[in-house]
Design a protein around this motif. Structure first.
Motif, PDB file in Angstrom:
ATOM      1  N   GLU A 385       0.832  -1.104  -0.021  1.00 43.49           N
ATOM      2  CA  GLU A 385       0.137  -0.108   0.172  1.00 43.49           C
ATOM      3  C   GLU A 385       0.925   1.536  -0.489  1.00 43.49           C
ATOM      4  O   GLU A 385       0.344   2.140  -0.902  1.00 43.49           O
ATOM      5  CB  GLU A 385      -1.168  -0.140   1.673  1.00 43.49           C
ATOM      6  N   GLU A 484      -6.984   2.039  -3.343  1.00 42.10           N
ATOM      7  CA  GLU A 484      -5.536   1.730  -2.752  1.00 42.10           C
ATOM      8  C   GLU A 484      -5.564   3.128  -1.528  1.00 42.10           C
ATOM      9  O   GLU A 484      -5.399   3.245  -0.573  1.00 42.10           O
ATOM     10  CB  GLU A 484      -4.282   1.492  -2.652  1.00 42.10           C
ATOM     11  N   ARG A 488      -5.857   3.544   2.099  1.00 42.79           N
ATOM     12  CA  ARG A 488      -4.798   3.990   3.424  1.00 42.79           C
ATOM     13  C   ARG A 488      -5.214   5.047   3.568  1.00 42.79           C
ATOM     14  O   ARG A 488      -4.727   5.199   5.067  1.00 42.79           O
ATOM     15  CB  ARG A 488      -3.925   4.324   2.474  1.00 42.79           C
ATOM     16  N   LYS A 496     -11.298  -0.015   8.983  1.00 41.64           N
ATOM     17  CA  LYS A 496     -10.213  -0.595   7.385  1.00 41.64           C
ATOM     18  C   LYS A 496     -10.975  -1.125   6.819  1.00 41.64           C
ATOM     19  O   LYS A 496     -11.948  -1.978   7.236  1.00 41.64           O
ATOM     20  CB  LYS A 496      -9.721  -1.615   8.443  1.00 41.64           C
TER      21      LYS A 496
END
Length: 614
Positions: A385, A484, A488, A496
């Motif tokens: 990530e 992503e 993040r 999450k």
């Protein structure tokens, strides 16, 4: 990170300086640019109230004018700003802690200061009469730069180097073959770079829209689009990592040719030293490809053939090779500058993660190498990530290795297929993802026995994460943009999200991938609380959540009913086997007719009908 992702990561106050600067640029440019003026009118000229999508569009339209203004303002900002821009525009530094930027600055300042002292000694030593050597060239450039800076004082004005003078000095440096490293050191002799005051200078750069500072985390963000502008201002035709990729592909003899072209020592210099010296010289990639790497006596056709071979060695896919040497060189530069998206698309998110994990097992020092190569922070955990956020592709990792090291890695991984070694390694992990997709239903049902029968070795504790990764891979194959960077930025230690799909700069789909070993998935209350928390975080980041998509092996009747009756969020349910059917139908069609709207109907989706529609 892309500008749209950075805008989603910072709050209104933290992006205010950028918006104010863009507002001024757009207002001025609207007088001559009809398209920009029309866009600006569409938001009533109130850019402060514009969505992230509108801000991004305005930035793209205003980029040429913005580049010109940034160039002018940087010329007035002093040597400290130049040094910071050089650091911030390097690979790996586009997202970094303030403290880390300060450490990099201190390290860079020390190196420049030492190099300046060496050059000063060389200039003072002078040259033999009639000899036009490196000392003589550096002395001429030093005298001219000093005159350009101090000549304002004769007119009782503040000493500075104007844009016109800077342009003349650039031409002079090129003609005298003064490298970028030497130019910076000489300028430090004339206009000393301040050793402290980094945060003040960062705030100054923030005022002209070059970076964002997230106060809570003390993090500096420089969007990819800004980095591209800074490269143009610095006269860099490609990113540093791509220049290194070219140099590491060249032969020792070609590296020596480049050094000889600039009167640098080659006898007794190791290959890695040659590459490091050339890199620090700051020679444009185009000059290396057109002239420096070739023997003086080599013919045009020989140089063209060598570039053709280099295109193959770099695994660059081109529709045409170009008829002239200049065209071929331009195609290589353009291909490398636009390679990030293609190189990320070669592997799914799951494939990239699997490749990185495998390389880490076979080369335990790979994280250390990555830190050194891209100046990554020492205490930050390196994962896929993070690498994606820094635009570090699977190929960037493999090009850290020498050709011999890449061959050794391939052998230790047990990869036997022939071909260009880095390409073969990457493709091996694309195939591994395909194998998991084939057994997607068994993965969803946590069926270890079936997975082992198919020679898929996976620990039970890892099945949930692997199912999430393979789900992302399938969605990517269907053409969805798995964001992503945004995931993040909105994720916390408590909340999450599994998957975030960007439909546009402002609209997203939240995806949850759930495994279930026995029976139907039935945990609606828990899942509902999770997805609603993710929706809130996305909306706080300025995103509209078009749909929540939950994927599981099967759902209980109560779960389906609760999802259909939920009035707070729009929830679609899709069975794992159904997603695979959609994927297979998509792959089997030459021109599949598929849209995200097919997954936003709400309730339990009818995969068979969607597959037929495709």
């Amino acid at each position: 990170m892309k500008l749209s992702s950075v805008l989603s990561s910072v709050n209104q106050i933290e992006k205010s300086k950028f918006v104010n600067f863009l507002d001024r640029i757009c207002s001025e440019a609207s007088e001559t640019d009809k398209e920009l003026a029309k866009k600006f009118r569409n938001i009533d000229g109130q850019i402060k109230d514009a969505s992230n999508s509108e801000v991004t569009q305005l930035f793209r339209l205003a980029a040429p004018v913005l580049t010109k203004e940034v160039r002018r303002l940087l010329a007035l900002s002093g040597a400290q700003a130049d040094l910071l821009v050089n650091i911030l525009s390097r690979d790996g530094n586009c997202v970094a802690q303030l403290s880390w930027i300060e450490r990099l600055y201190a390290k860079e300042w020390k190196a420049i200061n030492q190099h300046s002292k060496r050059i000063q000694e060389s200039i003072q030593a002078g040259s033999e009469p009639g000899v036009f050597d490196e000392n003589r060239r550096l002395s001429i450039y030093y005298s001219c730069l000093k005159e350009a800076y101090l000549n304002d004082e004769t007119s009782n004005r503040q000493a500075k180097i104007s844009d016109e003078e800077r342009g003349i000095l650039n031409v002079l440096a090129h003609q005298l073959d003064v490298t970028a490293e030497d130019r910076t050191a000489i300028e430090h002799l004339v206009i000393p770079i301040e050793k402290s005051g980094v945060q003040d200078c960062l705030n100054q750069l923030r005022e002209i829209g070059l970076l964002f500072i997230r106060k809570k985390e003390q993090t500096v963000y420089v969007p990819d689009e800004i980095v591209a502008i800074l490269h143009r201002i610095q006269n860099k035709d490609i990113a540093d990592k791509h220049l290194l990729r070219i140099l590491r592909t060249l032969s020792d003899a070609e590296l020596s040719n480049i050094l000889k072209a600039h009167d640098k020592r080659i006898r007794g210099v190791e290959r890695n030293e040659k590459i490091d010296s050339i890199f620090k010289m700051g020679v444009p990639a185009a000059q290396i490809l057109l002239q420096d790497m070739h023997n003086d006596k080599s013919l045009i056709n020989e140089r063209k053939e060598r570039l053709k071979q280099l295109i193959e060695d770099l695994q660059i896919k081109l529709e045409k090779l170009g008829t002239t040497l200049e065209e071929r060189c331009g195609l290589i530069v353009d291909a490398l500058n636009n390679s990030a998206e293609r190189e990320f698309n070669v592997l799914s998110a799951a494939g990239y993660k699997a490749m990185f994990e495998a390389i880490s097992r076979h080369l335990p020092d790979i994280t250390k190498r990555l830190r050194e190569e891209f100046e990554l922070e020492e205490n930050t955990e390196i994962d896929v990530e993070m690498l994606r956020a820094l635009s570090i592709t699977p190929y960037d990792i493999l090009y850290i290795l020498t050709n011999d090291q890449a061959k050794e890695l391939k052998a230790s991984m047990g990869i036997t297929r022939r071909g260009e070694v880095r390409q073969v390694i990457v493709e091996a992990f694309a195939n591994a993802t395909d194998k998991l997709i084939e057994n997607y239903q068994a993965l969803a049902q946590r069926d270890l026995a079936t997975l082992k029968q198919k020679n898929i070795e996976i620990a039970e504790a890892e099945i949930g994460v692997k199912f999430e990764e393979v789900t992302k891979a399938i969605l990517e194959e269907l053409g969805f943009d798995i964001d992503e960077d945004l995931r993040r930025s909105i994720n916390t230690a408590k909340d999450k999200a599994d998957i975030l799909i960007s439909l546009s700069d402002d609209d997203v789909i939240i995806g949850e991938a759930k495994t279930c070993k026995n029976g139907d998935f039935a945990k609606y209350s828990t899942t509902s609380r999770q997805v609603k928390a993710y929706v809130n975080r996305c909306e706080a980041a300025g995103k509209r959540v078009s749909q929540v998509l939950i994927i599981a092996p099967t759902f209980s009747a109560d779960f389906i009913e609760s999802a259909e009756l939920d009035t707070e969020v729009n929830i679609s349910l899709l069975e794992a086997d159904g997603l695979k059917k959609i994927y297979e139908a998509f792959r089997s069609r030459r021109k599949p007719n598929f849209s995200a709207k097919l997954l936003t109907k709400g309730g339990l989706l009818k995969a068979d009908l969607i597959a037929k529609r495709i």
